[in-house]
Design a protein around this motif. Structure first.
Motif, PDB file in Angstrom:
ATOM      1  N   ASP A   5     -29.277  -5.408  21.143  1.00 53.92           N
ATOM      2  CA  ASP A   5     -30.009  -4.498  20.259  1.00 53.92           C
ATOM      3  C   ASP A   5     -30.952  -3.607  21.055  1.00 53.92           C
ATOM      4  O   ASP A   5     -31.212  -2.463  20.674  1.00 53.92           O
ATOM      5  CB  ASP A   5     -30.810  -5.296  19.233  1.00 53.92           C
ATOM      6  CG  ASP A   5     -29.933  -6.134  18.330  1.00 53.92           C
ATOM      7  OD1 ASP A   5     -28.965  -5.589  17.773  1.00 53.92           O
ATOM      8  OD2 ASP A   5     -30.195  -7.347  18.211  1.00 53.92           O
ATOM      9  N   LEU A   6     -31.459  -4.139  22.164  1.00 50.98           N
ATOM     10  CA  LEU A   6     -32.494  -3.456  22.933  1.00 50.98           C
ATOM     11  C   LEU A   6     -32.298  -3.817  24.402  1.00 50.98           C
ATOM     12  O   LEU A   6     -32.131  -4.991  24.740  1.00 50.98           O
ATOM     13  CB  LEU A   6     -33.874  -3.916  22.449  1.00 50.98           C
ATOM     14  CG  LEU A   6     -35.129  -3.418  23.146  1.00 50.98           C
ATOM     15  CD1 LEU A   6     -35.280  -1.913  22.980  1.00 50.98           C
ATOM     16  CD2 LEU A   6     -36.366  -4.130  22.557  1.00 50.98           C
ATOM     17  N   VAL A   7     -32.285  -2.832  25.268  1.00 49.10           N
ATOM     18  CA  VAL A   7     -32.161  -3.079  26.703  1.00 49.10           C
ATOM     19  C   VAL A   7     -33.208  -2.255  27.449  1.00 49.10           C
ATOM     20  O   VAL A   7     -33.364  -1.055  27.192  1.00 49.10           O
ATOM     21  CB  VAL A   7     -30.747  -2.723  27.224  1.00 49.10           C
ATOM     22  CG1 VAL A   7     -30.723  -2.735  28.760  1.00 49.10           C
ATOM     23  CG2 VAL A   7     -29.710  -3.700  26.684  1.00 49.10           C
ATOM     24  N   PHE A   8     -33.908  -2.924  28.344  1.00 47.40           N
ATOM     25  CA  PHE A   8     -34.853  -2.269  29.253  1.00 47.40           C
ATOM     26  C   PHE A   8     -34.176  -2.195  30.620  1.00 47.40           C
ATOM     27  O   PHE A   8     -33.672  -3.202  31.132  1.00 47.40           O
ATOM     28  CB  PHE A   8     -36.145  -3.070  29.366  1.00 47.40           C
ATOM     29  CG  PHE A   8     -36.889  -3.219  28.067  1.00 47.40           C
ATOM     30  CD1 PHE A   8     -37.898  -2.332  27.719  1.00 47.40           C
ATOM     31  CD2 PHE A   8     -36.574  -4.257  27.190  1.00 47.40           C
ATOM     32  CE1 PHE A   8     -38.577  -2.472  26.521  1.00 47.40           C
ATOM     33  CE2 PHE A   8     -37.259  -4.399  25.992  1.00 47.40           C
ATOM     34  CZ  PHE A   8     -38.252  -3.508  25.651  1.00 47.40           C
ATOM     35  N   THR A   9     -34.187  -1.035  31.223  1.00 46.18           N
ATOM     36  CA  THR A   9     -33.491  -0.858  32.498  1.00 46.18           C
ATOM     37  C   THR A   9     -34.410  -0.228  33.535  1.00 46.18           C
ATOM     38  O   THR A   9     -35.458   0.331  33.215  1.00 46.18           O
ATOM     39  CB  THR A   9     -32.258   0.044  32.330  1.00 46.18           C
ATOM     40  OG1 THR A   9     -32.678   1.363  31.963  1.00 46.18           O
ATOM     41  CG2 THR A   9     -31.322  -0.508  31.272  1.00 46.18           C
ATOM     42  N   ARG A  10     -33.941  -0.289  34.785  1.00 42.94           N
ATOM     43  CA  ARG A  10     -34.598   0.336  35.924  1.00 42.94           C
ATOM     44  C   ARG A  10     -36.062  -0.082  36.014  1.00 42.94           C
ATOM     45  O   ARG A  10     -36.950   0.736  36.120  1.00 42.94           O
ATOM     46  CB  ARG A  10     -34.454   1.859  35.874  1.00 42.94           C
ATOM     47  CG  ARG A  10     -32.962   2.283  35.873  1.00 42.94           C
ATOM     48  CD  ARG A  10     -32.774   3.681  36.361  1.00 42.94           C
ATOM     49  NE  ARG A  10     -33.416   4.687  35.507  1.00 42.94           N
ATOM     50  CZ  ARG A  10     -33.419   5.984  35.768  1.00 42.94           C
ATOM     51  NH1 ARG A  10     -32.808   6.431  36.868  1.00 42.94           N
ATOM     52  NH2 ARG A  10     -33.995   6.842  34.960  1.00 42.94           N
ATOM     53  N   GLY A  11     -36.310  -1.392  35.960  1.00 40.13           N
ATOM     54  CA  GLY A  11     -37.616  -2.029  35.963  1.00 40.13           C
ATOM     55  C   GLY A  11     -38.605  -1.438  36.927  1.00 40.13           C
ATOM     56  O   GLY A  11     -38.366  -0.387  37.473  1.00 40.13           O
ATOM     57  N   PRO A  12     -39.728  -2.052  37.155  1.00 41.34           N
ATOM     58  CA  PRO A  12     -39.931  -3.487  37.338  1.00 41.34           C
ATOM     59  C   PRO A  12     -40.122  -4.289  36.052  1.00 41.34           C
ATOM     60  O   PRO A  12     -40.669  -3.794  35.068  1.00 41.34           O
ATOM     61  CB  PRO A  12     -41.214  -3.550  38.173  1.00 41.34           C
ATOM     62  CG  PRO A  12     -41.975  -2.328  37.744  1.00 41.34           C
ATOM     63  CD  PRO A  12     -40.943  -1.268  37.498  1.00 41.34           C
ATOM     64  N   VAL A  13     -39.649  -5.539  36.124  1.00 41.66           N
ATOM     65  CA  VAL A  13     -39.836  -6.527  35.069  1.00 41.66           C
ATOM     66  C   VAL A  13     -40.513  -7.740  35.709  1.00 41.66           C
ATOM     67  O   VAL A  13     -39.990  -8.307  36.665  1.00 41.66           O
ATOM     68  CB  VAL A  13     -38.488  -6.944  34.444  1.00 41.66           C
ATOM     69  CG1 VAL A  13     -38.697  -8.049  33.409  1.00 41.66           C
ATOM     70  CG2 VAL A  13     -37.785  -5.743  33.828  1.00 41.66           C
ATOM     71  N   PHE A  14     -41.679  -8.114  35.204  1.00 43.36           N
ATOM     72  CA  PHE A  14     -42.354  -9.329  35.668  1.00 43.36           C
ATOM     73  C   PHE A  14     -42.026 -10.438  34.679  1.00 43.36           C
ATOM     74  O   PHE A  14     -42.383 -10.358  33.500  1.00 43.36           O
ATOM     75  CB  PHE A  14     -43.865  -9.125  35.742  1.00 43.36           C
ATOM     76  CG  PHE A  14     -44.627 -10.370  36.133  1.00 43.36           C
ATOM     77  CD1 PHE A  14     -44.687 -10.771  37.457  1.00 43.36           C
ATOM     78  CD2 PHE A  14     -45.270 -11.137  35.169  1.00 43.36           C
ATOM     79  CE1 PHE A  14     -45.394 -11.914  37.825  1.00 43.36           C
ATOM     80  CE2 PHE A  14     -45.974 -12.282  35.527  1.00 43.36           C
ATOM     81  CZ  PHE A  14     -46.026 -12.674  36.854  1.00 43.36           C
ATOM     82  N   THR A  15     -41.350 -11.485  35.147  1.00 47.08           N
ATOM     83  CA  THR A  15     -40.818 -12.496  34.236  1.00 47.08           C
ATOM     84  C   THR A  15     -41.770 -13.657  33.959  1.00 47.08           C
ATOM     85  O   THR A  15     -41.596 -14.360  32.967  1.00 47.08           O
ATOM     86  CB  THR A  15     -39.521 -13.086  34.799  1.00 47.08           C
ATOM     87  OG1 THR A  15     -39.827 -13.828  35.984  1.00 47.08           O
ATOM     88  CG2 THR A  15     -38.515 -11.994  35.113  1.00 47.08           C
ATOM     89  N   ALA A  16     -42.756 -13.910  34.851  1.00 49.38           N
ATOM     90  CA  ALA A  16     -43.587 -15.118  34.812  1.00 49.38           C
ATOM     91  C   ALA A  16     -42.748 -16.383  34.964  1.00 49.38           C
ATOM     92  O   ALA A  16     -43.159 -17.471  34.568  1.00 49.38           O
ATOM     93  CB  ALA A  16     -44.418 -15.183  33.525  1.00 49.38           C
ATOM     94  N   ASP A  17     -41.576 -16.238  35.545  1.00 50.50           N
ATOM     95  CA  ASP A  17     -40.687 -17.366  35.845  1.00 50.50           C
ATOM     96  C   ASP A  17     -40.806 -17.652  37.342  1.00 50.50           C
ATOM     97  O   ASP A  17     -40.470 -16.795  38.160  1.00 50.50           O
ATOM     98  CB  ASP A  17     -39.247 -16.992  35.485  1.00 50.50           C
ATOM     99  CG  ASP A  17     -38.236 -18.050  35.914  1.00 50.50           C
ATOM    100  OD1 ASP A  17     -38.656 -19.174  36.254  1.00 50.50           O
ATOM    101  OD2 ASP A  17     -37.027 -17.750  35.907  1.00 50.50           O
ATOM    102  N   PRO A  18     -41.271 -18.844  37.734  1.00 45.93           N
ATOM    103  CA  PRO A  18     -41.440 -19.124  39.161  1.00 45.93           C
ATOM    104  C   PRO A  18     -40.153 -18.980  39.956  1.00 45.93           C
ATOM    105  O   PRO A  18     -40.180 -18.668  41.153  1.00 45.93           O
ATOM    106  CB  PRO A  18     -41.938 -20.577  39.175  1.00 45.93           C
ATOM    107  CG  PRO A  18     -42.549 -20.784  37.831  1.00 45.93           C
ATOM    108  CD  PRO A  18     -41.742 -19.950  36.886  1.00 45.93           C
ATOM    109  N   ALA A  19     -38.995 -19.195  39.330  1.00 43.89           N
ATOM    110  CA  ALA A  19     -37.731 -19.099  40.049  1.00 43.89           C
ATOM    111  C   ALA A  19     -37.350 -17.658  40.368  1.00 43.89           C
ATOM    112  O   ALA A  19     -36.683 -17.387  41.365  1.00 43.89           O
ATOM    113  CB  ALA A  19     -36.612 -19.757  39.242  1.00 43.89           C
TER     114      ALA A  19
END
Length: 544
Positions: A5-19
């Motif tokens: 339904d929704l896509v974000f592209t060409r980030g940056p994306v900060f996930t808060a996921d340590p991995a």
């Protein structure tokens, strides 16, 4: 997989996921995150997919506030609001203008004034009398631990030189013993009990007014730190229930039921019933708020040793413990056994220790039940207690905006703590290094609700714009990723939202888009970032 339904592209994306803390693309299906990654996520774009180009912008998990008072804050915005200045003459002008604009109001109420604006933090009734002599006036200060009253309000309440101080507060007095106009802590109730009560419609309007503002700051959820009637403020619970039932509550809210410090364990059965009847939809009331002490500026924060006087000599005052520490251990043990989370107000080092002692008693009696008890404020923490947070699983709920040099700190706090205790203030870095889980909140309307401002101070230990002032205890600074995680994953953890606070497939699509990447910008420019979009469950709730 179906198209997104929704896509974000060409980030940056900060996930808060340590991995994988950084990505460049994210897809949403319904109210959940479907994929996080890079160019492969674009394969989910279909003919009806909304695509958001992030070039130059930053996607984060939605911010959450772990300690806030939105309903009262929203109502204050519509009352006599003094939060925009620190000038005494400006206060008086605003109060006079508000009174003139509302001739039908029997009482002039509101607040937001700063203690730093008055000598010793103590305004006088005569100042208020000079602008509103004929109607009662009661104005809470910005931290809501004190209120400023005019002579008419004190007269109506029967507060005189012969009125004793309540056990949980203090009437500030003139040399002859007459009330000066400043009421500390529980003494506020001597006057606030007479203030006309707000209506359910007022409270709902206050909530929705605040929700709009909080969404504009990127906040998708919070913990209301006081559900109950307190110091003349009506219980805001009905506003949440009404909004949850009619669908106007778009945020995810945890509520902390107020522990009446004038009562004891007999109220626990009532809290159990309230938890069941209030929780609905996006609103859950599974926490209990215990205010264990006051604040340092008025010498009611509970300390392990006495405050100093203006000459640097020890006084006989070590602050107030609002709940007997022995009784507190029993209350918390029983609440924990009933799977309540306990949300402590603990500001002085003695209050922090008493709260940790209570959690330790609960752990010893009940085992580790995972109820995520947390201590808010943590202004002064004794070094001996730093390591206990991790050992006990107690969460450090920090209010970063307070951890900076400013007049209230430099003039009304540090001189009365002394150099040793002053160095124990807001030990964010030390708590982190000792393994404590950090959550973050604002205590709005005590201070700004803006998480970006809080992140800025957590990283810089300076107020935004204060590039020339000394750094406040620089060893306690947090790195940007840790500060952001406290406002996202940490607060989501406190608020019981295990499927929020980080950008992982399957998690709720609670998201915020900033106008810049605060991780690559200079740290001193973090506060300049602005929120462009806020989503809750994939639905756009703010666009700026």
């Amino acid at each position: 997989m179906t198209t997104a339904d929704l896509v974000f592209t060409r980030g940056p994306v900060f996930t808060a996921d340590p991995a994988r803390t950084r990505a460049t693309s994210l897809a949403v299906v319904g109210d959940r995150i479907a994929a996080v990654g890079h160019d492969e996520v674009r394969e989910l774009i279909g003919p009806r997919t909304e695509v958001v180009d992030l070039t130059g912008k930053l996607l984060l998990p939605g911010f959450q506030d772990a300690h806030i008072h939105p309903v009262s804050a929203g109502m204050e915005l519509a009352a006599c609001d003094l939060s925009g200045t620190v000038g005494t003459e400006e206060y008086l002008t605003l109060i006079r203008s508000y009174a003139d604009a509302h001739p039908d109001r029997a009482w002039i109420t509101g607040g937001g004034w700063s203690m730093e604006s008055f000598d010793g933090g103590l305004p006088t009734r005569q100042l208020l009398d000079s602008v509103v002599p004929d109607r009662p006036v009661l104005l809470a200060n910005r931290d809501h631990h004190g209120a400023w009253a005019n002579t008419r309000a004190l007269e109506l309440a029967g507060v005189t030189a012969d009125t004793p101080d309540p056990a949980d507060g203090r009437i500030e007095r003139e040399p002859g013993g007459s009330p000066s106009g400043m009421l500390q802590e529980g003494a506020q109730a001597l006057v606030s009990r007479l203030v006309p009560v707000t209506t359910p419609a007022d409270r709902l309007a206050g909530l929705l007014r605040s929700q709009e503002l909080l969404h504009s700051l990127g906040i998708t959820g919070w913990q209301d730190a006081l559900l109950g009637a307190f110091s003349g403020n009506a219980d805001p619970s009905d506003a949440y229930v009404a909004a949850a039932r009619d669908g106007s509550l778009t945020a995810r809210v945890a509520g902390a039921l107020w522990w009446d410090r004038e009562r004891g364990a007999e109220q626990i059965d009532e809290l159990v019933a309230m938890r069941a009847t209030l929780s609905h939809g996006r609103f859950r009331a599974g926490s209990v708020k215990i205010m264990q002490d006051g604040i340092a500026e008025n010498f009611t924060a509970a300390m392990t040793s006495p405050y100093l006087d203006r000459c640097g000599c020890a006084t006989s005052n070590s602050g107030l413990s609002f709940v007997d520490p022995n009784a507190l251990r029993g209350h918390v043990t029983r609440l924990d056994a009933l799977d309540f989370q306990v949300h402590f107000h603990a500001l002085g080092d003695r209050a922090v220790r008493e709260a940790l002692d209570a959690i330790e008693a609960a752990v010893e009696a009940n085992g580790r039940r995972g109820n995520r008890h947390h201590l808010a404020h943590l202004q002064v923490v004794h070094p001996d207690d730093i390591g206990r947070f991790a050992r006990l699983g107690a969460i450090a709920n920090i209010q970063p905006l307070w951890a900076a040099h400013e007049p209230q700190m430099d003039e009304l706090t540090i001189p009365f703590l002394g150099p040793e205790r002053a160095a124990w203030q807001y030990p964010f870095g030390e708590l982190l290094r000792a393994g404590a889980t950090l959550a973050a909140g604002s205590d709005w309307p005590v201070s700004s609700a803006d998480p970006i401002q809080g992140i800025h101070v957590a990283v810089n230990r300076r107020e935004p714009g204060a590039t020339d002032s000394p750094v406040f205890l620089p060893e306690q600074r947090l790195d940007p990723a840790t500060a952001v995680a406290a406002y996202t994953a940490g607060s989501a953890h406190v608020n019981g939202l295990d499927d929020a606070g980080s950008l992982l497939p399957g998690n709720l699509a609670d998201l915020v888009v900033l106008d810049r990447d605060i991780f690559t910008a200079p740290p001193e420019e973090i506060a300049e970032a602005r929120v462009l979009r806020t989503y809750v469950g994939g639905s756009l709730v703010h666009s700026g």
